[in-house]
Enzyme design. Structure first.
Site, PDB file in Angstrom:
ATOM      1  N   CYS A   4      14.891  -0.134   7.567  1.00 46.95           N
ATOM      2  CA  CYS A   4      13.099  -0.225   7.122  1.00 46.95           C
ATOM      3  C   CYS A   4      12.236   0.826   7.822  1.00 46.95           C
ATOM      4  O   CYS A   4      12.308   0.983   8.931  1.00 46.95           O
ATOM      5  CB  CYS A   4      12.639  -1.723   7.482  1.00 46.95           C
ATOM      6  SG  CYS A   4      11.051  -1.694   7.102  1.00 46.95           S
ATOM      7  N   CYS A   7       9.359  -0.415   9.816  1.00 52.69           N
ATOM      8  CA  CYS A   7       9.827  -0.659  11.040  1.00 52.69           C
ATOM      9  C   CYS A   7      10.130   0.428  12.002  1.00 52.69           C
ATOM     10  O   CYS A   7      10.045   0.477  13.126  1.00 52.69           O
ATOM     11  CB  CYS A   7      11.475  -1.682  11.019  1.00 52.69           C
ATOM     12  SG  CYS A   7      10.760  -3.225  10.683  1.00 52.69           S
ATOM     13  N   HIS A  46       8.944  -7.941  10.587  1.00 54.81           N
ATOM     14  CA  HIS A  46       9.312  -7.281   9.495  1.00 54.81           C
ATOM     15  C   HIS A  46       9.257  -8.816   8.560  1.00 54.81           C
ATOM     16  O   HIS A  46      10.275  -9.755   8.540  1.00 54.81           O
ATOM     17  CB  HIS A  46      10.791  -7.109   9.490  1.00 54.81           C
ATOM     18  CG  HIS A  46      11.087  -6.607   8.164  1.00 54.81           C
ATOM     19  ND1 HIS A  46      11.254  -5.277   7.764  1.00 54.81           N
ATOM     20  CD2 HIS A  46      11.937  -7.141   7.073  1.00 54.81           C
ATOM     21  CE1 HIS A  46      11.762  -5.211   6.799  1.00 54.81           C
ATOM     22  NE2 HIS A  46      12.083  -6.365   6.242  1.00 54.81           N
ATOM     23  N   HIS A 100       2.965  -4.530   3.083  1.00 56.46           N
ATOM     24  CA  HIS A 100       1.852  -3.599   3.643  1.00 56.46           C
ATOM     25  C   HIS A 100       0.738  -3.717   2.677  1.00 56.46           C
ATOM     26  O   HIS A 100       0.754  -4.251   1.494  1.00 56.46           O
ATOM     27  CB  HIS A 100       2.263  -2.108   3.501  1.00 56.46           C
ATOM     28  CG  HIS A 100       2.981  -1.864   2.205  1.00 56.46           C
ATOM     29  ND1 HIS A 100       4.435  -1.958   1.948  1.00 56.46           N
ATOM     30  CD2 HIS A 100       2.729  -0.896   1.262  1.00 56.46           C
ATOM     31  CE1 HIS A 100       4.666  -1.505   0.880  1.00 56.46           C
ATOM     32  NE2 HIS A 100       3.503  -0.711   0.418  1.00 56.46           N
ATOM     33  N   HIS A 102      -2.509  -1.474   1.071  1.00 55.45           N
ATOM     34  CA  HIS A 102      -2.952  -0.153   0.863  1.00 55.45           C
ATOM     35  C   HIS A 102      -4.604  -0.312   1.094  1.00 55.45           C
ATOM     36  O   HIS A 102      -5.135  -1.303   0.197  1.00 55.45           O
ATOM     37  CB  HIS A 102      -2.828   0.452  -0.388  1.00 55.45           C
ATOM     38  CG  HIS A 102      -1.204   0.518  -0.927  1.00 55.45           C
ATOM     39  ND1 HIS A 102      -0.626   1.733  -0.558  1.00 55.45           N
ATOM     40  CD2 HIS A 102      -0.421  -0.344  -1.209  1.00 55.45           C
ATOM     41  CE1 HIS A 102       0.719   1.694  -1.094  1.00 55.45           C
ATOM     42  NE2 HIS A 102       1.048   0.350  -1.369  1.00 55.45           N
TER      43      HIS A 102
HETATM   44  P1  5GP Z   1       4.586   0.867  -2.166  1.00 55.12           P
HETATM   45  O1  5GP Z   1       5.069   1.472  -3.129  1.00 55.12           O
HETATM   46  O2  5GP Z   1       5.639  -0.054  -1.657  1.00 55.12           O
HETATM   47  O3  5GP Z   1       3.429  -0.216  -2.561  1.00 55.12           O
HETATM   48  O4  5GP Z   1       4.021   1.895  -1.099  1.00 55.12           O
HETATM   49  C1  5GP Z   1       4.564   2.284  -0.082  1.00 55.12           C
HETATM   50  C2  5GP Z   1       3.775   3.499   0.420  1.00 55.12           C
HETATM   51  O5  5GP Z   1       4.231   3.869   1.544  1.00 55.12           O
HETATM   52  C3  5GP Z   1       3.450   4.814  -0.598  1.00 55.12           C
HETATM   53  O6  5GP Z   1       2.013   4.893  -0.845  1.00 55.12           O
HETATM   54  C4  5GP Z   1       4.157   5.825   0.345  1.00 55.12           C
HETATM   55  O7  5GP Z   1       3.498   6.832  -0.012  1.00 55.12           O
HETATM   56  C5  5GP Z   1       4.106   5.267   1.763  1.00 55.12           C
HETATM   57  N1  5GP Z   1       5.149   5.711   2.340  1.00 55.12           N
HETATM   58  C6  5GP Z   1       6.325   5.919   2.251  1.00 55.12           C
HETATM   59  N2  5GP Z   1       7.434   6.470   3.294  1.00 55.12           N
HETATM   60  C7  5GP Z   1       6.037   6.714   4.303  1.00 55.12           C
HETATM   61  C8  5GP Z   1       6.205   7.446   5.481  1.00 55.12           C
HETATM   62  O8  5GP Z   1       7.404   7.660   6.083  1.00 55.12           O
HETATM   63  N3  5GP Z   1       5.167   7.586   6.273  1.00 55.12           N
HETATM   64  C9  5GP Z   1       3.859   7.165   5.713  1.00 55.12           C
HETATM   65  N4  5GP Z   1       2.876   7.351   6.388  1.00 55.12           N
HETATM   66  N5  5GP Z   1       3.565   6.545   4.456  1.00 55.12           N
HETATM   67  C10 5GP Z   1       5.046   6.317   3.842  1.00 55.12           C
HETATM   68 ZN    ZN Z   2      10.324  -3.566   8.291  1.00 54.17          ZN
END
Ligand code: 5GP
Ligand code: ZN
Length: 114
Positions: A4, A7, A46, A100, A102
């Site tokens: 993950c 994580c 997690h 998560h 945003h």
């Molecule tokens: P989801 O699309 O799952 O709602 O959002 C995942 C978010 O995690 C995306 O906006 C993506 O840019 C962010 N993200 C993915 N990998 C990383 C990372 O390694 N570091 C950071 N800071 N953000 C990440």
């Molecule tokens: Zn995790």
């Protein structure tokens, strides 16, 4: 969870730009910002998504929203406004399977952002 990404960010294996941290919650800047301000808030535990929350997680989720409130005030978007989004599952476009939220802010937004 070994594979993950979030994580790994929590345990420092992957570097991140941390905005807030306590024993249960971490907030850091999104690597691919969709708005001038794009911060992710995650539980250190997690949990895959909203649909995997259990009643025992109620305090944790409450804490996450208190942290969102506090970050919003600290970075000065409490008056101008911001959006909080949590994608849950495939059709919502969830790419990271660790719960998560945003925080998106910094410009006037339309209906579709992420
Ligand atoms: P989801 O699309 O799952 O709602 O959002 C995942 C978010 O995690 C995306 O906006 C993506 O840019 C962010 N993200 C993915 N990998 C990383 C990372 O390694 N570091 C950071 N800071 N953000 C990440
Ligand atoms: Zn995790």
């Amino acid at each position: 969870m070994d594979d993950c990404i979030f994580c790994k960010i929590i345990n420092g294996e992957i570097p991140s730009d941390i905005v807030y941290e306590d024993e249960n919650v971490l907030a850091f800047k999104d690597i691919n910002p969709q708005m001038p301000i794009h911060i992710l808030i995650i539980p250190k535990k997690h949990i895959e998504s909203i649909i995997d929350l259990k009643s025992e997680d109620e305090t944790l989720v409450g804490k996450i929203f208190t942290v969102i409130n506090s970050i919003a005030r600290d970075i000065g978007i409490d008056k101008t406004g911001f959006r909080v989004i949590s994608n849950c599952g495939e059709n919502a476009g969830q790419t990271v399977k660790h719960l998560h939220f945003h925080i998106l802010a910094g410009e006037k937004m339309g209906e579709k952002i992420i």
